[in-house]
Scaffold this motif. Structure first.
Motif, PDB file in Angstrom:
ATOM      1  N   GLY A  58     -23.476  76.336  40.202  1.00 39.60           N
ATOM      2  CA  GLY A  58     -24.809  76.415  40.017  1.00 39.60           C
ATOM      3  C   GLY A  58     -25.212  76.372  38.602  1.00 39.60           C
ATOM      4  N   LEU A  59     -24.535  77.167  37.701  1.00 40.89           N
ATOM      5  CA  LEU A  59     -25.013  77.225  36.250  1.00 40.89           C
ATOM      6  C   LEU A  59     -24.731  75.872  35.771  1.00 40.89           C
ATOM      7  CD1 LEU A  59     -23.801  80.825  35.367  1.00 40.89           C
ATOM      8  CD2 LEU A  59     -26.009  80.075  35.873  1.00 40.89           C
ATOM      9  N   ARG A  60     -23.312  75.233  35.910  1.00 41.84           N
ATOM     10  CA  ARG A  60     -23.098  73.848  35.189  1.00 41.84           C
ATOM     11  C   ARG A  60     -24.249  72.972  35.717  1.00 41.84           C
ATOM     12  NH1 ARG A  60     -17.927  74.800  37.502  1.00 41.84           N
ATOM     13  NH2 ARG A  60     -18.260  73.270  38.800  1.00 41.84           N
ATOM     14  N   ALA A  61     -24.841  73.150  36.869  1.00 44.77           N
ATOM     15  CA  ALA A  61     -25.494  71.917  37.512  1.00 44.77           C
ATOM     16  C   ALA A  61     -26.918  72.245  36.686  1.00 44.77           C
ATOM     17  CB  ALA A  61     -25.941  72.152  38.833  1.00 44.77           C
ATOM     18  N   GLY A  62     -27.306  73.564  36.320  1.00 43.63           N
ATOM     19  CA  GLY A  62     -28.604  73.989  35.460  1.00 43.63           C
ATOM     20  C   GLY A  62     -28.513  73.651  33.756  1.00 43.63           C
ATOM     21  N   GLY A  63     -27.014  73.025  33.499  1.00 43.33           N
ATOM     22  CA  GLY A  63     -27.058  72.789  32.019  1.00 43.33           C
ATOM     23  C   GLY A  63     -26.607  73.873  31.160  1.00 43.33           C
ATOM     24  N   ILE A  64     -26.199  74.747  31.966  1.00 41.98           N
ATOM     25  CA  ILE A  64     -25.549  75.874  30.968  1.00 41.98           C
ATOM     26  C   ILE A  64     -23.915  75.533  30.978  1.00 41.98           C
ATOM     27  CG2 ILE A  64     -25.001  78.475  31.144  1.00 41.98           C
ATOM     28  CD1 ILE A  64     -27.489  78.851  32.596  1.00 41.98           C
ATOM     29  N   ARG A  65     -23.268  75.656  29.711  1.00 44.55           N
ATOM     30  CA  ARG A  65     -21.823  75.431  29.536  1.00 44.55           C
ATOM     31  C   ARG A  65     -21.182  76.637  30.112  1.00 44.55           C
ATOM     32  NH1 ARG A  65     -18.849  71.723  27.069  1.00 44.55           N
ATOM     33  NH2 ARG A  65     -16.757  72.304  26.064  1.00 44.55           N
ATOM     34  N   THR A  66     -20.419  76.276  31.191  1.00 38.14           N
ATOM     35  CA  THR A  66     -19.866  77.492  31.853  1.00 38.14           C
ATOM     36  C   THR A  66     -18.313  77.277  32.300  1.00 38.14           C
ATOM     37  OG1 THR A  66     -22.065  77.968  33.154  1.00 38.14           O
ATOM     38  CG2 THR A  66     -20.170  78.634  33.867  1.00 38.14           C
TER      39      THR A  66
END
Length: 413
Positions: A58-66
């Motif tokens: 979910g964080l990756r999809a939101g553009g947060i490098r995870t």
């Protein structure tokens, strides 16, 4: 110079070197914390690996490098592009591994690290949280009776142990609706805040339609919990959910396989990762609800001698579930399950001690017991022959779900 003086000098030198090494490690760890500003620590009895993967996706999809790390069935380090590296261990797992994971997350220029708790002992859970990971958000998936030899003797003991991972001064998000007075007390003691997230009370609950878009069977509680974490970190619900639905599932994820093995078609449900009796019972009933009532039902119990308490709990629990036609018992320490199941009222003729030594032999035994288009559910432990069986069945030709439905319906007439 006297000999004892030389020995003292050597000891003092060694002590100084150790002290310098500890200082260096502390500095490197502090730098890793500064380099990775978002740190999500996932704990709980059931679903830790799945929730870790869901949050990271979910964080990756939101553009947060995870980056993320799971400790479950097969330990994995998940890179910012979603690719995975296996975590290789020279010996037994220990929480020191989390230090190297933090450093690697920093090397990957991660904005966020989602990391699964790997400690069982309450003190080690505290060390992992307060000294190593230092999470900005702590997650507890649920609190159930498992690992009672370490965290027991009952569910309250497990709750106290898992709450050792509440981040001091941080934020706790949990799907556990019970133990609220205890949770509130720990939050107050740690200067932390928290919230309980449940599908039935959520402002926008996860729907059946949304769950069906996953490539495996995912629990609404896990998805709702992961969405709550992503939303707290600024990722919109729809964006996070799409990322989760596209992500690779954990090897221990709950799956239903329609298998054709040596001419026999049957349904195999991988429920091995549901370790505690409550979760396992839910998996068993879910599997039966998704198959026809006229087919044979086989429970495959994979035992481990070093998890005797788990086998004993399952032996007590199976008598409370919808009955199976057969209970096929494999692995080591089988007597712990068998004796309790018999005492709980399971008929002796229904319990079968497997003679299989290989996944091929076990698949053959399982398909013969399930009969044409029957259902077999793997429970207990995924390690050893459980994981080998899953790999073997996934190599086999897939049966047809429509064919299964039509034939099983005919068989029940």
């Amino acid at each position: 110079m006297p000999l004892w003086t030389k020995e003292l000098l050597v000891l003092a030198s060694l002590a100084a070197l150790v002290l310098l090494w500890l200082v260096r490690e502390a500095i490197l760890l502090r730098r890793a914390h500064q380099a990775v500003p978002i740190r999500v620590h996932v704990n709980g009895t059931r679903g830790k690996s799945s929730v870790t993967r869901l949050i990271a996706a979910g964080l990756r999809a939101g553009g947060i490098r995870t980056t993320a790390k799971t400790t479950g069935t097969l330990p994995r380090f998940i890179l910012p592009d979603g690719k995975e590296d296996p975590i290789l261990r020279a010996g037994r797992a220990n929480i020191g591994e989390q230090v190297s994971i933090l450093r690697r997350a920093a090397e990957e220029r991660s904005e966020a690290l989602v990391i699964e708790c790997m400690a069982l002992q309450p003190f080690l859970q505290w060390v992992s949280t307060a000294r190593i990971v230092r999470p900005t958000i702590g997650v507890i998936t649920n609190i159930r009776e498992d690992h009672l030899d370490v965290m027991g003797p009952d569910a309250t003991g497990v709750a106290q142990a898992l709450l050792s991972s509440v981040p001091p001064g941080g934020r706790l998000i949990t799907a556990e609706p019970r133990f609220q007075p205890l949770i509130a007390e720990v939050l107050s003691d740690r200067g932390a805040t928290g919230r309980v997230v449940r599908p039935e009370t959520a402002e926008e609950p996860v729907t059946e339609r949304e769950l069906r878009r996953f490539r495996y069977i995912e629990h609404a509680e896990n998805v709702q919990l992961a969405l709550a974490v992503c939303e707290e970190l600024g990722v919109p619900r729809r964006t996070a959910l799409i990322g989760m639905q596209r992500a690779r599932p954990d090897p221990g994820a709950l799956t239903i396989e329609y298998v054709r093995f040596e001419g026999r078609e049957f349904v195999f449900v991988n429920g091995f990762a549901a370790n505690d009796p409550e979760s396992t019972g839910q998996v068993w009933e879910l599997a039966l609800a998704r198959t026809d009532s006229g087919v044979r039902r086989v429970a495959l119990i994979n035992c481990r001698e070093d998890r005797a308490d788990r086998s004993t709990q399952l032996g007590d629990a199976v008598a409370r579930w919808t009955p199976a036609d057969a209970y096929l018992v494999v692995g080591t320490g089988r007597s712990f399950f068998t004796h309790r199941a018999l005492a709980a009222g399971i008929p002796e003729e229904a319990i079968i001690s497997s003679s299989s030594h290989t996944p091929v032999e076990l698949a053959r035994e399982l398909s013969a017991l399930a009969g044409p288009h029957g259902v077999a559910v793997g429970i207990g432990n995924i390690g050893g022959i459980g994981l080998e069986l899953i790999a073997k069945l996934r190599e086999e030709p897939k049966g047809s779900w429509s064919s299964f439905q039509s034939r099983s319906a005919s068989a029940s007439l």
